[in-house]
Design an enzyme around this catalytic site. Sequence first.
Site, mmCIF file in Angstrom:
data_model
loop_
_atom_site.group_PDB
_atom_site.id
_atom_site.type_symbol
_atom_site.label_atom_id
_atom_site.label_comp_id
_atom_site.label_asym_id
_atom_site.label_seq_id
_atom_site.Cartn_x
_atom_site.Cartn_y
_atom_site.Cartn_z
ATOM 1 N N ASP A 106 53.797 43.533 42.695
ATOM 2 C CA ASP A 106 54.950 44.144 42.020
ATOM 3 C C ASP A 106 55.580 45.304 42.799
ATOM 4 O O ASP A 106 56.807 45.446 42.816
ATOM 5 C CB ASP A 106 54.614 44.548 40.580
ATOM 6 C CG ASP A 106 53.388 45.441 40.493
ATOM 7 O OD1 ASP A 106 52.758 45.691 41.541
ATOM 8 O OD2 ASP A 106 53.063 45.890 39.382
ATOM 9 N N ASP A 131 45.420 40.516 41.818
ATOM 10 C CA ASP A 131 45.417 41.038 40.443
ATOM 11 C C ASP A 131 45.974 40.078 39.392
ATOM 12 O O ASP A 131 45.706 40.235 38.196
ATOM 13 C CB ASP A 131 46.214 42.349 40.376
ATOM 14 C CG ASP A 131 45.656 43.425 41.295
ATOM 15 O OD1 ASP A 131 44.494 43.294 41.702
ATOM 16 O OD2 ASP A 131 46.390 44.373 41.614
ATOM 17 N N ARG A 175 43.519 46.565 39.372
ATOM 18 C CA ARG A 175 44.409 47.699 39.074
ATOM 19 C C ARG A 175 44.529 47.884 37.564
ATOM 20 O O ARG A 175 43.522 48.121 36.912
ATOM 21 C CB ARG A 175 45.782 47.488 39.721
ATOM 22 C CG ARG A 175 46.516 48.791 39.980
ATOM 23 C CD ARG A 175 47.859 48.540 40.616
ATOM 24 N NE ARG A 175 47.753 48.140 41.999
ATOM 25 C CZ ARG A 175 47.653 48.986 43.010
ATOM 26 N NH1 ARG A 175 47.641 50.278 42.798
ATOM 27 N NH2 ARG A 175 47.563 48.554 44.241
HETATM 28 O O1 F6P Z 1 46.560 45.278 44.121
HETATM 29 C C1 F6P Z 1 45.417 44.837 44.750
HETATM 30 C C2 F6P Z 1 44.331 45.857 44.701
HETATM 31 O O2 F6P Z 1 43.191 45.356 45.371
HETATM 32 C C3 F6P Z 1 43.956 46.345 43.298
HETATM 33 O O3 F6P Z 1 43.112 45.444 42.628
HETATM 34 C C4 F6P Z 1 43.324 47.681 43.595
HETATM 35 O O4 F6P Z 1 43.462 48.546 42.489
HETATM 36 C C5 F6P Z 1 44.126 48.177 44.772
HETATM 37 O O5 F6P Z 1 44.728 47.041 45.367
HETATM 38 C C6 F6P Z 1 43.339 48.918 45.808
HETATM 39 O O6 F6P Z 1 44.218 49.408 46.759
HETATM 40 P P1 F6P Z 1 43.769 49.961 48.197
HETATM 41 O O7 F6P Z 1 43.428 48.793 49.048
HETATM 42 O O8 F6P Z 1 44.970 50.685 48.680
HETATM 43 O O9 F6P Z 1 42.582 50.831 47.963
#
Ligand code: F6P
Length: 327
Positions: A106, A131, A175
């Site tokens: 998104d 997600d 998330r």
């Molecule tokens: O949107 C994908 C995701 O893996 C979510 O499930 C998680 O909250 C977030 O990205 C983690 O982000 P990063 O890789 O920036 O820590």
Amino acid sequence: MGKINKIAVMTSGGDSPGMNAAIRSVVRTCAYYSKECIGVYRGYQGMIEGDFTTLTARNINNIINKGGTILKSARSDEFRTPEGRKKAFKQLKDNNIDGLVVIGGDGSFTGGVVFNKEYNFPVIGIPGTIDNDIFGTSHTIGYDTALNTAVDAIDKIRDTASSHNRLFFVEVMGRDAGFIALNAGVGAGAEEILIPEENLGLDRLLESLVKSRKSGKSSSIVVVAEGDKSGKNVFELAEYVEENMPEYDVRVSVLGHMQRGGTPSCFDRVLASRLGVKAIEMIIENKTNLMIGLKNNTVITTDLEEAITGGHEINKELLRVSDIMST
Ligand code: F6P
């Protein structure tokens, strides 16, 4: 809008297994329709910096089975600013690029919508995130693989949980959405599943654990979505249960980014291939500002803005199944 000859493709936001299969599909479909395809490295940030590469049907060989993304991914703060988007637009124009395919979630689509509104630049979205929190598609690319990864990990945790008669809290990603937790929880036979969409409440959690203890269960698994709204994180939850139920030997396991990696499942590869074809066909027909998704096993399109704002509903029937299964 004029004739589309040159199309750029990028992966943006958190990577997901199957993004490479989607890149491959976009590139091969461009080749099929004799369109040029340009890969943008590192999402919107690479677009701002003009970090481009020419992609042909041959230089994306042997990537359908690879996790991650050959184009790399990033979250760009600069693209959130009008100045950043201006630079990005100039790069696209200087390189004679007529349209953009964004594979992401998104946040990436929000960038695409704003960019389209400002510069009337054709943008098509392909949902790629573990997600599954996108309106207009039953599945996002990477979700199925992430589910299988989570279930596999929880199965392993179950082995050690039962050997030691322990209660495990397993945190999964997602998330603000509980799709991974709910489906992996049911698939792995979790005792309880805590998701942001349904606040079970701490009392009910304790009641349920007391009940399962009484029914003769010696070990248990509670799956917790990272966005759970109980007010406690997974470590605090474990502490809370240990304080209130000292009879339990509690452990916590956070699955983390392992859920984002690995070989994409067959489902994700097929999904990515189908969505990539439709994305290019739409952009060639001058239909833009759309997201390509899957509903009832049919490839459909949704307004890109609606894909972000439409919301995502959890399957209530699965909650009921989970309740009954924990008897
Ligand atoms: O949107 C994908 C995701 O893996 C979510 O499930 C998680 O909250 C977030 O990205 C983690 O982000 P990063 O890789 O920036 O820590």
